[in-house]
Design an enzyme around this catalytic site. Sequence first.
Site, short mmCIF file in Angstrom:
data_model
loop_
_atom_site.label_atom_id
_atom_site.label_comp_id
_atom_site.label_asym_id
_atom_site.label_seq_id
_atom_site.Cartn_x
_atom_site.Cartn_y
_atom_site.Cartn_z
N VAL A 60 -9.01 -20.45 -0.67
CA VAL A 60 -10.16 -20.13 0.18
C VAL A 60 -10.71 -21.40 0.84
CG1 VAL A 60 -10.73 -18.05 -1.11
CG2 VAL A 60 -11.77 -20.21 -1.80
N HIS B 30 -7.06 -14.41 0.34
CA HIS B 30 -8.19 -14.18 -0.56
C HIS B 30 -9.53 -14.58 0.05
CE1 HIS B 30 -5.13 -14.33 -4.14
NE2 HIS B 30 -5.11 -13.19 -3.48
N GLY C 45 2.58 -24.58 -5.42
CA GLY C 45 1.35 -24.71 -6.20
C GLY C 45 0.68 -23.41 -6.57
N1 APR Z 1 1.12 -29.79 -6.89
C1 APR Z 1 1.67 -28.55 -6.95
N2 APR Z 1 1.29 -27.63 -7.85
C2 APR Z 1 0.31 -27.96 -8.72
C3 APR Z 1 -0.32 -29.21 -8.70
C4 APR Z 1 0.12 -30.16 -7.73
N3 APR Z 1 -0.42 -31.38 -7.64
N4 APR Z 1 -1.26 -29.22 -9.68
C5 APR Z 1 -1.23 -28.02 -10.27
N5 APR Z 1 -0.27 -27.24 -9.71
C6 APR Z 1 0.13 -25.86 -10.01
C7 APR Z 1 -0.01 -25.45 -11.46
O1 APR Z 1 1.14 -25.87 -12.18
C8 APR Z 1 -0.13 -23.94 -11.34
O2 APR Z 1 1.15 -23.31 -11.43
O3 APR Z 1 -0.72 -24.99 -9.30
C9 APR Z 1 -0.70 -23.74 -9.94
C10 APR Z 1 -2.09 -23.20 -9.92
O4 APR Z 1 -2.11 -21.90 -10.44
P1 APR Z 1 -3.47 -21.07 -10.48
O5 APR Z 1 -4.57 -21.92 -11.00
O6 APR Z 1 -3.18 -19.80 -11.19
O7 APR Z 1 -3.79 -20.83 -8.92
P2 APR Z 1 -3.18 -19.72 -7.94
O8 APR Z 1 -1.80 -19.35 -8.31
O9 APR Z 1 -3.43 -20.19 -6.55
O10 APR Z 1 -4.16 -18.51 -8.24
C11 APR Z 1 -4.08 -17.33 -7.49
O11 APR Z 1 -6.04 -16.48 -8.56
O12 APR Z 1 -8.20 -16.75 -9.36
C12 APR Z 1 -7.43 -16.34 -8.32
O13 APR Z 1 -8.16 -15.93 -6.18
C13 APR Z 1 -7.75 -16.99 -7.01
O14 APR Z 1 -6.26 -17.40 -5.15
C14 APR Z 1 -6.43 -17.54 -6.55
C15 APR Z 1 -5.42 -16.70 -7.31
#
Ligand code: APR
Length: 227
Positions: A88, A104, A170
Amino acid sequence: MKTIIILTGAGISAESGIRTFRDSDGLWEEYRIEDVATFDAWQRNPRLVLDFYNQRRRQLATVQPNAGHFALAQLEEKFKVHIITQNVDDLHERAGSSRILHLHGELTKVRSTVDDRLIYDIGYKDVNLGEHCEKGSQLRPHIVWFGEAVPNIEPAAKLTETADILLVIGTSLNVYPAAGLINYAPRHAPKYYIDPNAANVQHFHNLTVIKEKAGIALPKLVQDLMK
Ligand code: APR
């Protein structure tokens, strides 16, 4: 011109200083989803929900896009690029990418609670109880909360079907329907998943998993793709 479809999640913004959701220092370790990110939460305690997003927006004003965001913007010199983001924040926009679909919602916008079409840009300002849309209803964050429909999922699926190359960056691939988008990519299309803790996706055809941070891996990958 080949088409690159890119699905991003919180991990691409981590190196900019925005916390992810499910890592050990993630936002959902500090807050309960059901307190701040559902429609029920909004009805129960709108002040708490507004405050949660006000804090996110204030923080967003203080951070900058990182090398990963900038690398993706550079791809537009050689490819037709569509970014589908679960984030977001506005860091893809600020890095210069031009076609971005937010699944989202967007922190820098609010909308009416009686008419979904009334959406307003507020930038990085707070929104408070008592601030109304032009029809007199309370403004809410322009965010897709858990349990709410994801209006952009259909256009996102259609875009993913057009991929000559797919990048997934990510994301823990925990949240549907976003996590299901990879299934729409053509089988033959090369797919790259960049995430230091990549989820298990071995069953996808033509997939390369790069277990590195986006800010390190993307500048290299983009250079290779542009050759
Ligand atoms: N580079 C790449 N990936 C990374 C890095 C980095 N520097 N640091 C962390 N990560 C990865 C983690 O390993 C993890 O797999 O980013 C991922 C983040 O996962 P989540 O926290 O689950 O985020 P996301 O998948 O975007 O969540 C999806 O969940 O809460 C909701 O609406 C919110 O859009 C979000 C959705």
